[in-house]
Design a protein around this motif. Structure first.
Motif, PDB file in Angstrom:
ATOM      1  N   ASN A  59     119.853  49.630  16.688  1.00  0.00           N
ATOM      2  CA  ASN A  59     119.424  50.944  17.168  1.00  0.00           C
ATOM      3  C   ASN A  59     117.917  50.977  17.373  1.00  0.00           C
ATOM      4  N   ALA A  60     117.487  51.705  18.393  1.00  0.00           N
ATOM      5  CA  ALA A  60     116.055  51.895  18.606  1.00  0.00           C
ATOM      6  C   ALA A  60     115.466  52.701  17.449  1.00  0.00           C
ATOM      7  N   ASP A  61     114.225  52.413  17.092  1.00  0.00           N
ATOM      8  CA  ASP A  61     113.582  53.123  15.984  1.00  0.00           C
ATOM      9  C   ASP A  61     113.540  54.627  16.238  1.00  0.00           C
ATOM     10  N   SER A  62     113.397  55.021  17.480  1.00  0.00           N
ATOM     11  CA  SER A  62     113.248  56.437  17.808  1.00  0.00           C
ATOM     12  C   SER A  62     114.517  57.239  17.563  1.00  0.00           C
ATOM     13  N   VAL A  63     115.655  56.582  17.412  1.00  0.00           N
ATOM     14  CA  VAL A  63     116.906  57.310  17.225  1.00  0.00           C
ATOM     15  C   VAL A  63     117.559  57.032  15.868  1.00  0.00           C
ATOM     16  N   LYS A  64     116.963  56.167  15.079  1.00  0.00           N
ATOM     17  CA  LYS A  64     117.543  55.844  13.769  1.00  0.00           C
ATOM     18  C   LYS A  64     117.620  57.093  12.904  1.00  0.00           C
ATOM     19  N   GLY A  65     118.781  57.262  12.269  1.00  0.00           N
ATOM     20  CA  GLY A  65     118.988  58.438  11.432  1.00  0.00           C
ATOM     21  C   GLY A  65     119.489  59.645  12.194  1.00  0.00           C
ATOM     22  N   ARG A  66     119.477  59.560  13.537  1.00  0.00           N
ATOM     23  CA  ARG A  66     119.939  60.704  14.350  1.00  0.00           C
ATOM     24  C   ARG A  66     121.129  60.331  15.237  1.00  0.00           C
ATOM     25  N   PHE A  67     121.113  59.126  15.781  1.00  0.00           N
ATOM     26  CA  PHE A  67     122.184  58.695  16.677  1.00  0.00           C
ATOM     27  C   PHE A  67     123.055  57.660  15.978  1.00  0.00           C
ATOM     28  N   THR A  68     124.353  57.721  16.249  1.00  0.00           N
ATOM     29  CA  THR A  68     125.297  56.766  15.672  1.00  0.00           C
ATOM     30  C   THR A  68     126.190  56.224  16.768  1.00  0.00           C
ATOM     31  N   ILE A  69     126.258  54.915  16.845  1.00  0.00           N
ATOM     32  CA  ILE A  69     127.151  54.263  17.812  1.00  0.00           C
ATOM     33  C   ILE A  69     128.407  53.821  17.078  1.00  0.00           C
ATOM     34  N   SER A  70     129.543  53.978  17.747  1.00  0.00           N
ATOM     35  CA  SER A  70     130.799  53.535  17.164  1.00  0.00           C
ATOM     36  C   SER A  70     131.703  53.005  18.273  1.00  0.00           C
ATOM     37  N   ARG A  71     132.664  52.200  17.869  1.00  0.00           N
ATOM     38  CA  ARG A  71     133.563  51.568  18.840  1.00  0.00           C
ATOM     39  C   ARG A  71     135.012  51.798  18.429  1.00  0.00           C
ATOM     40  N   ASP A  72     135.856  51.997  19.430  1.00  0.00           N
ATOM     41  CA  ASP A  72     137.301  51.983  19.244  1.00  0.00           C
ATOM     42  C   ASP A  72     137.789  50.769  20.019  1.00  0.00           C
ATOM     43  N   ASN A  73     137.970  49.667  19.315  1.00  0.00           N
ATOM     44  CA  ASN A  73     138.310  48.417  20.001  1.00  0.00           C
ATOM     45  C   ASN A  73     139.682  48.489  20.667  1.00  0.00           C
ATOM     46  N   ALA A  74     140.584  49.267  20.102  1.00  0.00           N
ATOM     47  CA  ALA A  74     141.925  49.386  20.691  1.00  0.00           C
ATOM     48  C   ALA A  74     141.877  50.084  22.047  1.00  0.00           C
ATOM     49  N   LYS A  75     140.877  50.940  22.227  1.00  0.00           N
ATOM     50  CA  LYS A  75     140.743  51.681  23.480  1.00  0.00           C
ATOM     51  C   LYS A  75     139.637  51.136  24.369  1.00  0.00           C
ATOM     52  N   ASN A  76     138.986  50.061  23.922  1.00  0.00           N
ATOM     53  CA  ASN A  76     137.841  49.518  24.676  1.00  0.00           C
ATOM     54  C   ASN A  76     136.834  50.615  25.006  1.00  0.00           C
ATOM     55  N   TYR A  79     131.268  55.064  21.662  1.00  0.00           N
ATOM     56  CA  TYR A  79     130.795  56.433  21.548  1.00  0.00           C
ATOM     57  C   TYR A  79     129.344  56.428  21.065  1.00  0.00           C
ATOM     58  N   LEU A  80     128.625  57.465  21.449  1.00  0.00           N
ATOM     59  CA  LEU A  80     127.279  57.679  20.929  1.00  0.00           C
ATOM     60  C   LEU A  80     127.196  59.121  20.448  1.00  0.00           C
ATOM     61  N   GLN A  81     127.174  59.291  19.132  1.00  0.00           N
ATOM     62  CA  GLN A  81     127.007  60.616  18.546  1.00  0.00           C
ATOM     63  C   GLN A  81     125.518  60.871  18.390  1.00  0.00           C
ATOM     64  N   MET A  82     125.039  61.905  19.043  1.00  0.00           N
ATOM     65  CA  MET A  82     123.613  62.217  19.033  1.00  0.00           C
ATOM     66  C   MET A  82     123.395  63.539  18.322  1.00  0.00           C
ATOM     67  N   ASN A  83     122.701  63.488  17.200  1.00  0.00           N
ATOM     68  CA  ASN A  83     122.399  64.683  16.416  1.00  0.00           C
ATOM     69  C   ASN A  83     120.886  64.927  16.397  1.00  0.00           C
ATOM     70  N   SER A  84     120.519  66.114  16.012  1.00  0.00           N
ATOM     71  CA  SER A  84     119.094  66.488  15.911  1.00  0.00           C
ATOM     72  C   SER A  84     118.338  66.105  17.175  1.00  0.00           C
ATOM     73  N   LEU A  85     118.890  66.460  18.299  1.00  0.00           N
ATOM     74  CA  LEU A  85     118.297  66.071  19.567  1.00  0.00           C
ATOM     75  C   LEU A  85     116.933  66.716  19.782  1.00  0.00           C
ATOM     76  N   LYS A  86     116.064  65.945  20.425  1.00  0.00           N
ATOM     77  CA  LYS A  86     114.698  66.381  20.703  1.00  0.00           C
ATOM     78  C   LYS A  86     114.473  66.380  22.219  1.00  0.00           C
ATOM     79  N   PRO A  87     113.524  67.157  22.698  1.00  0.00           N
ATOM     80  CA  PRO A  87     113.231  67.152  24.137  1.00  0.00           C
ATOM     81  C   PRO A  87     112.940  65.757  24.675  1.00  0.00           C
TER      82      PRO A  87
END
Length: 120
Positions: A59-76, A79-87
């Motif tokens: 993860n990029a330093d600018s998004v650590k602690g705010r963005f989470t990447i996850s994979r569903d391998n069965a569905k190929n 996802y990117l969950q983005m929290n505490s979004l900034k301008p």
């Protein structure tokens, strides 16, 4: 033909959340890595988060602690969950995949991009 189908962008207020999705369309042998890049106006495309099939992520330093990447391998799907979004998170977000084709060749694939705007 292998394609990436993205969804989930939009307008959100600062401090809000969004979830991006990206699915691989087409026949492949396997996925080596999937992730997200972004490009803000007037800036170069940059890595947001990248996840190899082994489970570890980058993860990029600018998004650590705010963005989470996850994979569903069965569905190929990635996802990117983005929290505490900034301008400054405002950008076009591009899905990326490094796939192994049925001909046993590595191929880089990019999505069409989805716009995320963080503004009050």
């Amino acid at each position: 033909q292998v394609q990436l189908v993205e969804s989930g962008g939009g307008l959100v207020q600062p401090g809000g959340s969004l979830r991006l999705s990206c699915a691989v369309s087409g026949s492949i042998f396997s996925i080596n890595a999937m992730g997200w890049y972004r490009q803000a106006p007037g800036r170069e495309r940059e890595l947001v988060a990248l996840g190899p099939s082994g489970g570890s992520t980058n993860n990029a330093d600018s998004v650590k602690g705010r963005f989470t990447i996850s994979r569903d391998n069965a569905k190929n799907t990635v996802y990117l969950q983005m929290n505490s979004l900034k301008p400054e998170d405002t950008a076009v977000y591009y899905c990326y995949a490094l796939v192994v084709t049925n001909a046993s060749r590595y191929r880089e694939v990019w999505g069409q991009g989805t716009l995320v705007t963080v503004s009050s």
